[in-house]
Design an enzyme around this catalytic site. Sequence first.
Site, mmCIF file in Angstrom:
data_model
loop_
_atom_site.group_PDB
_atom_site.id
_atom_site.type_symbol
_atom_site.label_atom_id
_atom_site.label_comp_id
_atom_site.label_asym_id
_atom_site.label_seq_id
_atom_site.Cartn_x
_atom_site.Cartn_y
_atom_site.Cartn_z
ATOM 1 C CG ASN A 7 -1.830 1.176 1.316
ATOM 2 O OD1 ASN A 7 -1.826 2.046 0.437
ATOM 3 N ND2 ASN A 7 -2.619 1.239 2.374
ATOM 4 N NE ARG A 92 -6.359 1.389 0.078
ATOM 5 C CZ ARG A 92 -6.530 2.301 1.015
ATOM 6 N NH1 ARG A 92 -5.551 2.577 1.846
ATOM 7 N NH2 ARG A 92 -7.668 2.933 1.129
ATOM 8 C CG ASP A 149 -9.600 1.033 -1.284
ATOM 9 O OD1 ASP A 149 -8.910 -0.001 -1.250
ATOM 10 O OD2 ASP A 149 -9.332 2.047 -0.621
#
Length: 199
Positions: A7, A92, A149
């Site tokens: 991330n 991510r 997401d």
Amino acid sequence: MAILAVNAGSSSLKFSLHPLLGGRVRPSVLSGTIEGLEPGGQPEMAWTFAGQRQRKAVGGPGATPFLQALDCLRTLLAGLEGAPRIAAVAHRVVHGGQDFSDSVLVTDAVLERLARLNSLAPLHQPHNLAGIRAFRQAFPALPQVACFDTAFHAGLPDVARAFALPPRPRAHGPPGQRCQPVRSPGRAQRGHHHGFFGA
């Protein structure tokens, strides 16, 4: 074999290493974060492996703090005794827009399409994509996979993702002001990954 989940943000890089056993992704055997990657920061890496928590300052020949951090992470991964071999890197990414409702193998074309969504998440998306570009250079032999997401919302029924407004709102309020229909700039999507990426 294992998946390296990362991330990349504006001031930090979180990472975890997840073994692949029987076709399933298992809990991480390595997890850590590199903080202080903002301009003028003091980068430091902290990680846990085999039950031991360790910490070290980040530095080196990299042109930017992030590249220095990436070089430090690469050295750490190469020196972990007994760690599984990395098969792919999972990133991510905040927004997949209407184009991506599931994880996708990163290509130049994919990166170009994702960059068009920067305005939808300007504090996160550009840093996510910069991280992918840097990892592609640092680990050229490894597949890079983007995980979104917004994928969490892709499978929601219309009743769950629609605004609580009638399809054709009437005019309300003072004269000259009308309530306009609200349209989302990008359809949201399925599969939330915060636990996987440690954010």
